[in-house]
Design a protein around this motif. Structure first.
Motif, PDB file in Angstrom:
ATOM      1  N   VAL A 151      -2.656  -0.056  13.047  1.00 33.63           N
ATOM      2  CA  VAL A 151      -3.346  -1.231  12.507  1.00 33.63           C
ATOM      3  C   VAL A 151      -2.354  -2.216  11.906  1.00 33.63           C
ATOM      4  CG1 VAL A 151      -5.455   0.087  12.058  1.00 33.63           C
ATOM      5  CG2 VAL A 151      -3.725  -0.147  10.243  1.00 33.63           C
ATOM      6  N   ASP A 152      -2.876  -3.418  11.608  1.00 32.51           N
ATOM      7  CA  ASP A 152      -2.103  -4.450  10.916  1.00 32.51           C
ATOM      8  C   ASP A 152      -2.420  -4.488   9.424  1.00 32.51           C
ATOM      9  OD1 ASP A 152      -1.137  -5.595  13.477  1.00 32.51           O
ATOM     10  OD2 ASP A 152      -3.246  -6.164  13.707  1.00 32.51           O
ATOM     11  N   ALA A 153      -3.611  -3.969   9.062  1.00 36.88           N
ATOM     12  CA  ALA A 153      -4.074  -4.037   7.681  1.00 36.88           C
ATOM     13  C   ALA A 153      -5.010  -2.872   7.418  1.00 36.88           C
ATOM     14  CB  ALA A 153      -4.801  -5.359   7.422  1.00 36.88           C
ATOM     15  N   VAL A 154      -5.231  -2.581   6.121  1.00 34.98           N
ATOM     16  CA  VAL A 154      -6.211  -1.569   5.748  1.00 34.98           C
ATOM     17  C   VAL A 154      -7.106  -2.119   4.645  1.00 34.98           C
ATOM     18  CG1 VAL A 154      -4.900   0.478   6.419  1.00 34.98           C
ATOM     19  CG2 VAL A 154      -4.589  -0.487   4.133  1.00 34.98           C
ATOM     20  N   ALA A 155      -8.363  -1.706   4.704  1.00 31.74           N
ATOM     21  CA  ALA A 155      -9.299  -1.916   3.609  1.00 31.74           C
ATOM     22  C   ALA A 155      -9.477  -0.575   2.923  1.00 31.74           C
ATOM     23  CB  ALA A 155     -10.635  -2.436   4.129  1.00 31.74           C
ATOM     24  N   VAL A 156      -9.518  -0.583   1.593  1.00 34.22           N
ATOM     25  CA  VAL A 156      -9.560   0.667   0.851  1.00 34.22           C
ATOM     26  C   VAL A 156     -10.849   0.743   0.037  1.00 34.22           C
ATOM     27  CG1 VAL A 156      -8.354   2.189  -0.747  1.00 34.22           C
ATOM     28  CG2 VAL A 156      -7.045   0.625   0.701  1.00 34.22           C
ATOM     29  N   ALA A 157     -11.612   1.806   0.249  1.00 38.02           N
ATOM     30  CA  ALA A 157     -12.843   2.073  -0.501  1.00 38.02           C
ATOM     31  C   ALA A 157     -12.758   3.493  -1.038  1.00 38.02           C
ATOM     32  CB  ALA A 157     -14.074   1.891   0.384  1.00 38.02           C
ATOM     33  N   LEU A 158     -11.854   3.679  -1.984  1.00 42.24           N
ATOM     34  CA  LEU A 158     -11.566   5.000  -2.558  1.00 42.24           C
ATOM     35  C   LEU A 158     -11.449   4.875  -4.068  1.00 42.24           C
ATOM     36  CD1 LEU A 158      -8.824   6.088  -0.002  1.00 42.24           C
ATOM     37  CD2 LEU A 158     -10.999   7.282  -0.343  1.00 42.24           C
ATOM     38  N   PRO A 159     -11.581   5.977  -4.806  1.00 42.09           N
ATOM     39  CA  PRO A 159     -11.368   5.914  -6.253  1.00 42.09           C
ATOM     40  C   PRO A 159      -9.985   5.336  -6.566  1.00 42.09           C
ATOM     41  CG  PRO A 159     -12.301   8.030  -5.629  1.00 42.09           C
ATOM     42  CD  PRO A 159     -11.956   7.329  -4.350  1.00 42.09           C
ATOM     43  N   PRO A 160      -9.855   4.621  -7.680  1.00 34.91           N
ATOM     44  CA  PRO A 160      -8.584   3.937  -7.958  1.00 34.91           C
ATOM     45  C   PRO A 160      -7.376   4.851  -8.037  1.00 34.91           C
ATOM     46  CG  PRO A 160     -10.058   3.913  -9.878  1.00 34.91           C
ATOM     47  CD  PRO A 160     -10.871   4.364  -8.705  1.00 34.91           C
TER      48      PRO A 160
END
Length: 323
Positions: A61-70
């Motif tokens: 990938v070129d980028a990531v989106a993160v939906a995880l605990p901080p």
């Protein structure tokens, strides 16, 4: 731009995956999660690939989106930035200034773009209101109430371990700060902080522009009492934050737009990792006041105002920018 999603929980399911799927300029290339079965299920519903190894996803990938605990997000964001991947992160950036500093250092050293998703900042009406109030610059005081009923109502996020551990300060506190900082300026000190019912927190902040603000934050408010209210008072009178009716998906689509713009222009977005770090520093200062104001028997006490200093003076202007 090929983008992968890190995370498979309710927030990834209800917000991130739908936003990435519908964005016309993103190729939703895959999902990685700490639970492989959940990653496979989420990927299947959105016609993309589940990855068993996070580094394999980063390679594709070129980028990531993160939906995880901080606490999980921060080290993975460092890993992704060092791999040269642009970052669409969630709030809070981290739960300690040290973890936030590691993210901003990796972003700076790799030259990748970053956007932290503070939901209110990607609603057009809210952002327009913030801009108008920031131009006035004559505010005397403000109050922000961010009251949720996550733990007292029927919320899909009620089972979130990190929210139960860190509470409203770290979950909805970033939203309140993301609205107040661009209008009132940076926070110089936490003048007071105390606990209320449940996980409720009250904090008094002293801003660089001379104004003060009072925050009331909760995830345990009765459902009938939940809601958001921000009020500013100054020479021009009183103004209230307009209510927003949109859900998180349209706002996340705009956050992805912002990331694409930052990548193409090379100019940082106001809600970049540096701003996310500053929010983390302020939250940590409030937390320190809360922890310090409890005696050995756990009862509230009194302490002295805590100055709020940047944990990353080498991070450049974005570490101090008010958004």
């Amino acid at each position: 731009m090929r983008i992968g999603l890190l995370g498979t929980g309710p927030w990834a399911d209800r917000a991130h995956a739908p936003a990435l799927s519908r964005h016309p300029e993103l190729d939703f290339a895959g999902v990685w999660g700490r639970r492989p079965d959940a990653a496979a299920e989420l990927a299947g519903r959105h016609g993309t690939r589940a990855y068993a190894d996070v580094d394999a996803l980063l390679a594709d990938v070129d980028a990531v989106a993160v939906a995880l605990p901080p606490a999980v997000q921060a080290p993975l964001a460092v890993r992704a930035a060092r791999a040269g991947r642009h970052l669409l992160l969630d709030k809070p950036l981290a739960v300690t200034p040290e973890e936030g500093r590691a993210v901003t250092a990796a972003v700076r050293e790799s030259g990748v773009a970053s956007v932290v998703f503070f939901t209110a900042r990607f609603h057009p009406g809210t952002e327009a209101w913030i801009g108008e109030q920031a131009e006035r610059g004559d505010w005397f005081t403000a109050r922000a109430q961010w009251l949720g009923s996550v733990f007292s109502g029927d919320s899909p996020y009620a089972a979130s371990p990190w929210r139960r551990e860190k509470g409203a300060l770290w979950d909805v506190g970033p939203h309140a700060l993301s609205v107040l900082l661009p209008v009132l300026g940076d926070v110089r000190r936490v003048a007071a902080a105390t606990h209320g019912p449940g996980d409720t927190v009250h904090a008094v902040l002293d801003h660089a522009g001379g104004a003060s603000s009072v925050l009331t934050l909760s995830l345990t408010a009765p459902p009938a009492a939940a809601g958001v209210a921000v009020e500013l008072r100054g020479e021009a009178g009183v103004t209230l934050l307009p209510e927003g009716a949109e859900g998180p998906v349209p706002a996340l689509v705009r956050a992805a737009d912002a990331l694409l713009t930052a990548v193409r222009s090379g100019r940082p977005h106001p809600c970049d990792a540096g701003f996310g770090l500053r929010v983390t520093e302020i939250l940590a200062a409030v937390q320190a006041r809360l922890d310090g104001d409890r005696g050995e028997d756990g009862t509230p006490g009194r302490g002295t105002p805590a100055a709020v200093r940047s944990a990353d003076p080498a991070a450049g202007p974005t570490a101090h920018r008010a958004g």
